[in-house]
Every structure is written in C-alpha cells, then in structure tokens.
Design a protein around this motif. Structure first.
Motif, PDB file in Angstrom:
ATOM      1  N   ILE A   1       0.861  -1.187   0.000  1.00 32.01           N
ATOM      2  CA  ILE A   1       0.000   0.000   0.000  1.00 32.01           C
ATOM      3  C   ILE A   1       0.890   1.227   0.000  1.00 32.01           C
ATOM      4  O   ILE A   1       1.863   1.309   0.761  1.00 32.01           O
ATOM      5  N   SER A   2       0.601   2.191  -0.825  1.00 27.18           N
ATOM      6  CA  SER A   2       1.409   3.412  -0.894  1.00 27.18           C
ATOM      7  C   SER A   2       1.181   4.270   0.350  1.00 27.18           C
ATOM      8  O   SER A   2       0.148   4.164   1.024  1.00 27.18           O
ATOM      9  N   GLN A   3       2.154   5.104   0.654  1.00 32.50           N
ATOM     10  CA  GLN A   3       2.037   5.992   1.810  1.00 32.50           C
ATOM     11  C   GLN A   3       0.881   6.976   1.644  1.00 32.50           C
ATOM     12  O   GLN A   3       0.312   7.440   2.634  1.00 32.50           O
ATOM     13  N   LYS A   4       0.540   7.252   0.435  1.00 34.95           N
ATOM     14  CA  LYS A   4      -0.573   8.160   0.166  1.00 34.95           C
ATOM     15  C   LYS A   4      -1.895   7.545   0.591  1.00 34.95           C
ATOM     16  O   LYS A   4      -2.790   8.238   1.095  1.00 34.95           O
ATOM     17  N   ASN A   5      -2.039   6.218   0.383  1.00 33.83           N
ATOM     18  CA  ASN A   5      -3.321   5.553   0.646  1.00 33.83           C
ATOM     19  C   ASN A   5      -3.408   4.913   2.019  1.00 33.83           C
ATOM     20  O   ASN A   5      -4.509   4.590   2.476  1.00 33.83           O
ATOM     21  N   ILE A   6      -2.261   4.701   2.677  1.00 35.71           N
ATOM     22  CA  ILE A   6      -2.278   3.906   3.910  1.00 35.71           C
ATOM     23  C   ILE A   6      -3.087   4.567   5.021  1.00 35.71           C
ATOM     24  O   ILE A   6      -3.658   3.883   5.882  1.00 35.71           O
ATOM     25  N   SER A   7      -3.174   5.887   5.011  1.00 34.38           N
ATOM     26  CA  SER A   7      -3.950   6.567   6.045  1.00 34.38           C
ATOM     27  C   SER A   7      -5.447   6.546   5.764  1.00 34.38           C
ATOM     28  O   SER A   7      -6.240   6.954   6.618  1.00 34.38           O
ATOM     29  N   ASN A   8      -5.834   6.044   4.576  1.00 33.94           N
ATOM     30  CA  ASN A   8      -7.264   6.055   4.200  1.00 33.94           C
ATOM     31  C   ASN A   8      -7.895   4.674   4.150  1.00 33.94           C
ATOM     32  O   ASN A   8      -9.082   4.563   3.874  1.00 33.94           O
ATOM     33  N   ILE A   9      -7.113   3.633   4.425  1.00 31.05           N
ATOM     34  CA  ILE A   9      -7.638   2.281   4.186  1.00 31.05           C
ATOM     35  C   ILE A   9      -8.780   1.914   5.132  1.00 31.05           C
ATOM     36  O   ILE A   9      -9.550   0.997   4.847  1.00 31.05           O
ATOM     37  N   PHE A  10      -8.884   2.604   6.278  1.00 31.49           N
ATOM     38  CA  PHE A  10      -9.973   2.313   7.208  1.00 31.49           C
ATOM     39  C   PHE A  10     -11.143   3.285   7.038  1.00 31.49           C
ATOM     40  O   PHE A  10     -12.043   3.315   7.877  1.00 31.49           O
ATOM     41  N   ASP A  11     -11.107   4.076   5.971  1.00 34.09           N
ATOM     42  CA  ASP A  11     -12.228   4.966   5.668  1.00 34.09           C
ATOM     43  C   ASP A  11     -13.323   4.184   4.946  1.00 34.09           C
ATOM     44  O   ASP A  11     -13.033   3.342   4.083  1.00 34.09           O
ATOM     45  N   PRO A  12     -14.593   4.439   5.279  1.00 32.77           N
ATOM     46  CA  PRO A  12     -15.690   3.752   4.587  1.00 32.77           C
ATOM     47  C   PRO A  12     -15.669   4.027   3.081  1.00 32.77           C
ATOM     48  O   PRO A  12     -15.419   5.153   2.648  1.00 32.77           O
ATOM     49  N   PHE A  13     -15.893   2.952   2.309  1.00 28.41           N
ATOM     50  CA  PHE A  13     -16.015   2.998   0.842  1.00 28.41           C
ATOM     51  C   PHE A  13     -14.688   3.295   0.140  1.00 28.41           C
ATOM     52  O   PHE A  13     -14.678   3.496  -1.066  1.00 28.41           O
ATOM     53  N   PHE A  14     -13.556   3.354   0.895  1.00 32.65           N
ATOM     54  CA  PHE A  14     -12.276   3.559   0.228  1.00 32.65           C
ATOM     55  C   PHE A  14     -11.745   2.220  -0.258  1.00 32.65           C
ATOM     56  O   PHE A  14     -11.602   1.278   0.507  1.00 32.65           O
ATOM     57  N   THR A  15     -11.429   2.140  -1.542  1.00 26.08           N
ATOM     58  CA  THR A  15     -10.868   0.913  -2.098  1.00 26.08           C
ATOM     59  C   THR A  15     -10.052   1.249  -3.339  1.00 26.08           C
ATOM     60  O   THR A  15     -10.351   2.226  -4.043  1.00 26.08           O
ATOM     61  N   THR A  16      -9.023   0.464  -3.578  1.00 31.77           N
ATOM     62  CA  THR A  16      -8.218   0.602  -4.794  1.00 31.77           C
ATOM     63  C   THR A  16      -8.472  -0.553  -5.752  1.00 31.77           C
ATOM     64  O   THR A  16      -7.797  -0.667  -6.774  1.00 31.77           O
ATOM     65  N   LYS A  17      -9.449  -1.397  -5.421  1.00 30.83           N
ATOM     66  CA  LYS A  17      -9.767  -2.571  -6.248  1.00 30.83           C
ATOM     67  C   LYS A  17     -10.854  -2.213  -7.257  1.00 30.83           C
ATOM     68  O   LYS A  17     -11.611  -1.253  -7.085  1.00 30.83           O
ATOM     69  N   ASN A  18     -10.915  -3.052  -8.294  1.00 27.42           N
ATOM     70  CA  ASN A  18     -11.942  -2.831  -9.328  1.00 27.42           C
ATOM     71  C   ASN A  18     -13.327  -3.181  -8.828  1.00 27.42           C
ATOM     72  O   ASN A  18     -14.333  -2.683  -9.332  1.00 27.42           O
ATOM     73  N   SER A  19     -13.391  -4.079  -7.838  1.00 26.25           N
ATOM     74  CA  SER A  19     -14.676  -4.470  -7.264  1.00 26.25           C
ATOM     75  C   SER A  19     -14.581  -4.418  -5.754  1.00 26.25           C
ATOM     76  O   SER A  19     -13.489  -4.405  -5.186  1.00 26.25           O
TER      77      SER A  19
END
Length: 542
Positions: free
Chosen positions: A480-498
């Motif tokens: 996980i990039s440092q940019k996204n690691i602080s957001n992974i526990f946010d609702p509806f945040f995902t980097t996946k296609n599904s």
C-alpha cells in the motif's frame, strides 16, 4: 588545588604574612647588611625563620584545632605582636621604620574578628607595648663580637619620644576605626552576596525544576538556529539518550521538516518526526522570542509536544463522524432494501421451478441468485456498521479461531500459487464474539489474497506478550502506498476494481469494540502486515 587552598580566610592571612615577611624583612636584612649592620640583618633573618616555622606548625595542626579557631587566631596575633616588637627593638625602638607593623596587626585583627572593640583594645595594648619599648631604650651594641640586645630602663622620657608615642597611638586607633569600618562593610557585602547567591541558586533550581516538570519539550536556539539547551522531556519525546545528541546542532539538521521562519511568524506548526528506532511521531511546535536584559532578541524558544495520540484520536473522531453519517444512511437503506430483496429472491425461486429447464435459463437464474446473495452481503455489512456490537461474556481461544479460519480459507480460495504459513501459539484467550472475530480474520485473509497477483505467501502469527495477544497477518503482495495507507480504514475507500470498501472498516470496528487495536505496516512492492493487539484474558475470565 592551590586556588581552593587560599579560598580560606585564615589560609590567605598565612600566605600574606609569609609574603610580607619574606619581601619586607628579607629586603631590609639585605639593606642593613650592605650598610654594615650585620647583627640587625641576622635578627631579621631569624624573625623570618620563626614566622615560617610558626606558619608551618599552624598548617600542620590546623585540621585538629579547627574547633578552637578563636583561640588559635588569638595565639597567632600574640606571636605577631612579639615578633613585631622584636623587630622594632632591633631596628631602633621609637625610631624604627617598622612601627607600622603594629598598624597592620590592628587591621588584620579586624579582618579576623570583625569586632571594633577588640581592635580598639588591641590599639591601646600596642601603644603600651610601644611606650615600654620607649622607656626601656633598646640599644644594640655596635661591637661585631656581640649580638645581644640590651635594654636600659629609664624613668625619664624625652618629649620627642612621648609625642611619637602619642601619634603612633592615634595612628593605631585611626587604623582600627578605618579597618573596622571597612571590615564591617566587607562583612555586610559578603552577607548580601551570600543572600544574592542563595536567591540566585533558588531561582536557578526553581527554573530547572519547572523545566524538568514540564510535559513538553523545551529547546532554546541562538539567532543562527543552533540548539543551545534542552530539557529532560525533549530527550524522552525524541527517544534520545543524552543532551549531547541535540546540543550545538543546527535545528534544520535535526528537524528537516521544520520551517523555523514560518513557525516564528505563525507561532504553531506540526511535523512528522522519525525516531532512532524508526517510529514515526507527530510533533506540535510553538515558539517565542528569547530576549536579553536589554530587551534585544538573543534567540528563540521552541516548545513541542508529542501529538501522536491526539492525532490518532482526531482521526478516530473524524472516522466516527463519517460512520455516524453513514450509519444513518445505511440504516435506512438496509431497511428499504431488505423487503425488495426478499421479494426478488422469492420470485427467482418461483421462476426457477416454472421456466423451461434450458441451459440459458439456468445460467440466468444462477446469475440472479449470485447477485442476490451479493446484495444480501452488502446489506449485512451495512447492518454491522450501523448496529452496536455486543461483547461476548466468555473467553475464546484465538489459536482455534485462526486455525479454523485458515483451513476454511485455504479450501475456498482455490489458488495453489499462494502458500499460507502459520506460527500460532496455542491456548491464548481473548474476550470477544467468536463469529465476529472469525469474520474479521476472513476479511484480512481475503484482502491479502487479492493483493497477490502471482505466486505469493500469507503468513499468520499469534502469540502472547505480557497482558496482550498479538496477531500478525502478513502477505507478499503489492503493498500500500504511503498516500493511501492513512485512508484504508475509511468507509467505501478501495483501490480494487470491485468491492464496497467496507471490509477493513468492519474489521476495525469489530477489533476496537473488544478494546483492541489494529495497525498496518506496508510499502509498495514489499507486502503488507496487519497487526492486531487485544487484551489477554485467563481461561476463567467471565
């Protein structure tokens, strides 16, 4: 060492006595000798030797006679009077150039005793001694064969001798008055200096205690930004061992993310600091100018605190606010979706029994059924987010839950290119809901699997540490990039296609509901590790 020795008043007087005796009597002995007064020179040398001997005896016996200090001082003065009288007698009595020695005795008596009464009494005593010397008319035979001092007593005193005695007495009294005044002034000055030093030490100790007691780090800088002082809390916050790791270092080298000019103008700033152990903490800085006595700026004062915990609480509060809004939306949405989904599910079952049993019809019915199940799972996820999780009233064995979940997961994912390793300590218990915890582990395993594109590894560890149970779930995925690691526990945040982006949110809510916490360590192309910490309970816990 020598400076410490002469710090004592008595030692200073001994040293002064030796210096004056050596220089004054030594030079006088040379002068008398050169003028043919050999016997006078020898008497002066004798007096020098006696002074050195008495001083040596005093210094040797000083440690054992300190408790009789006043008596010893009086003895010293007595010998000084005797020796000075001998010198005066030897060098001509009332016409001696050494009568001023009596005045010196009066002066340093005042220094030692700090009493005007003593010095006045001594002045009269010295005047009497001088008068006796005048009456006795000392005379040294001029024969080189005799070195005796002969005293010739006489009841008649010439007028000139009497006048000289009077003026000497007046000089002694004047010396006594002046030295007494100066001695009193010096004593008062020493008292005031002692009080000032005491007050200064109190203020210094108070200042040091205040700095030591502060929960904030305090750093002072000079105008060039060089660190000149730090307090105890600075080292604790920054995880340093000594002051030397901070002192005389440019503030920008130690805090590269700090903008000193901006901090001075805005008074507040936050930076991310990495300790020696690699731990990242958030530091909050405030500043003020350091002024000197002339009110000119001499440097800067930086006060900082570890805001990491506060930052975490702020993030949790923001997340709670998001979840509260989401909960209101999800609660209504889940309620509105359940009834139509139930109707659609019933209609599909009826259609599956009535339509023609062709492959196309069966495929369409299977697609509809799978999507219905997916919709039900989404509604279930919404329900978990909106409804409070009830704590279980009994302990569960983490090792059993993990092993069961791993076994089921390994059979379900149908990916032979992913190995699952386990290092799980047996019989470690936590208090939680077995089903919720199993669901959380499943979500984390699924997240790890989806991050691995080819051959990979998922490693599961569980062990007890003091009063905690630690669970680590690691993978060799994309990270996980440092940019996204602080957001992974946010609702509806995902980097996946599904996916809904609710999986990790649910995991965090379940873990924190049982007084645990979940952390993540990750880097791009190096994999991800989720670390769960929960309270350890005994098997008899309720």
């Amino acid at each position: 060492m020598f400076l410490n020795w002469i710090d004592s008043t008595n030692n200073r007087i001994v040293l002064i006595r030796l210096v004056i005796t050596t220089l004054l009597f030594g030079s006088s002995a040379v002068i008398y000798y050169m003028n043919g007064r050999t016997r006078v020179a020898l008497y002066l040398i004798f007096v020098i030797a006696v002074v050195y001997l008495l001083s040596l005896i005093y210094l040797v016996l000083k440690p054992s006679i300190l408790k009789h200090k006043t008596f010893i001082d009086a003895i010293q003065i007595f010998f000084d009077i005797v020796l000075s009288s001998i010198v005066i007698i030897v060098t001509g009595g009332i016409g001696s150039p050494f009568i001023f020695l009596f005045a010196l005795i009066v002066i340093y008596t005042n220094i030692i005793f700090s009493s005007r009464i003593v010095s006045y009494g001594l002045s009269f005593l010295l005047a009497i001694v001088l008068l006796l010397i005048v009456v006795s008319k000392p005379r040294i035979f001029h024969s080189d064969k005799s070195y005796e001092i002969r005293l010739q007593a006489s009841a008649q005193i010439d007028q000139q001798s009497l006048v000289s005695t009077y003026f000497n007495l007046a000089g002694f009294l004047l010396a006594a008055v002046l030295s007494g005044y100066l001695s009193e002034k010096a004593r008062l000055a020493r008292q005031e200096l002692g009080q000032s030093e005491k007050s200064l030490n109190v203020l210094k100790n108070l200042n040091e205690n205040i700095l030591k007691s502060l929960d904030s780090g305090v750093i002072t800088l000079d105008l060039k930004g060089i660190i000149i002082s730090v307090n105890r809390m600075s080292k604790e916050i920054l995880n340093l061992d000594s002051d030397e790791e901070l002192l005389n270092i440019d503030i920008y080298k130690f805090f590269p993310g700090l903008n000193l000019e901006n901090l001075i103008s805005t008074k507040r700033e936050q930076i991310l600091y990495t300790t020696k152990s690699g731990h990242k903490i958030t530091l909050g800085f405030s500043s003020s100018l350091l002024h000197g006595d002339d009110d000119e700026t001499q440097g800067y004062i930086l006060i900082f605190q570890d805001l990491t915990e506060i930052k975490i609480l702020e993030d949790k509060l923001k997340n709670s606010e998001k979840l509260a809004i989401l909960g209101q939306l999800a609660s209504g949405l889940a309620h509105e979706l359940r009834n139509p989904l139930s109707a659609i599910s019933g209609a599909i079952e009826i259609l599956s029994s009535e339509v023609e049993k062709s492959s196309d019809n069966q495929r369409l019915i299977n697609v509809a059924t799978q999507e219905m199940e997916r919709m039900n799972l989404i509604v279930e996820d919404f329900s978990i987010l909106t409804n409070p999780i009830q704590k279980a009233g009994f302990p569960v064995d983490i090792s059993v839950i993990l092993n069961e979940t791993i076994d089921t997961f390994s059979k379900t994912i149908k990916r032979s290119d992913i190995d699952v390793e386990r290092d799980i300590e047996s019989e470690i218990y936590v208090s939680c809901d077995r089903y919720r915890l199993k669901q959380s582990f499943w979500n984390l395993f699924l997240n790890s699997m989806q991050s691995i594109s080819g051959d990979g590894l998922i490693k599961v560890e569980a062990f007890s540490e003091r009063q905690s149970v630690i669970i680590k779930i690691s993978d060799s995925g994309c990270g996980i990039s440092q940019k996204n690691i602080s957001n992974i526990f946010d609702p509806f945040f995902t980097t996946k296609n599904s996916g809904t982006g609710l999986g990790l949110v649910i995991v965090q809510k379940v873990i924190e509901s049982y007084n645990g916490k979940i952390d993540v360590v990750s880097a791009v192309d190096e994999g991800t590790t989720f670390i769960i910490t929960m309270e350890k309970v005994s098997i008899n816990a309720i």
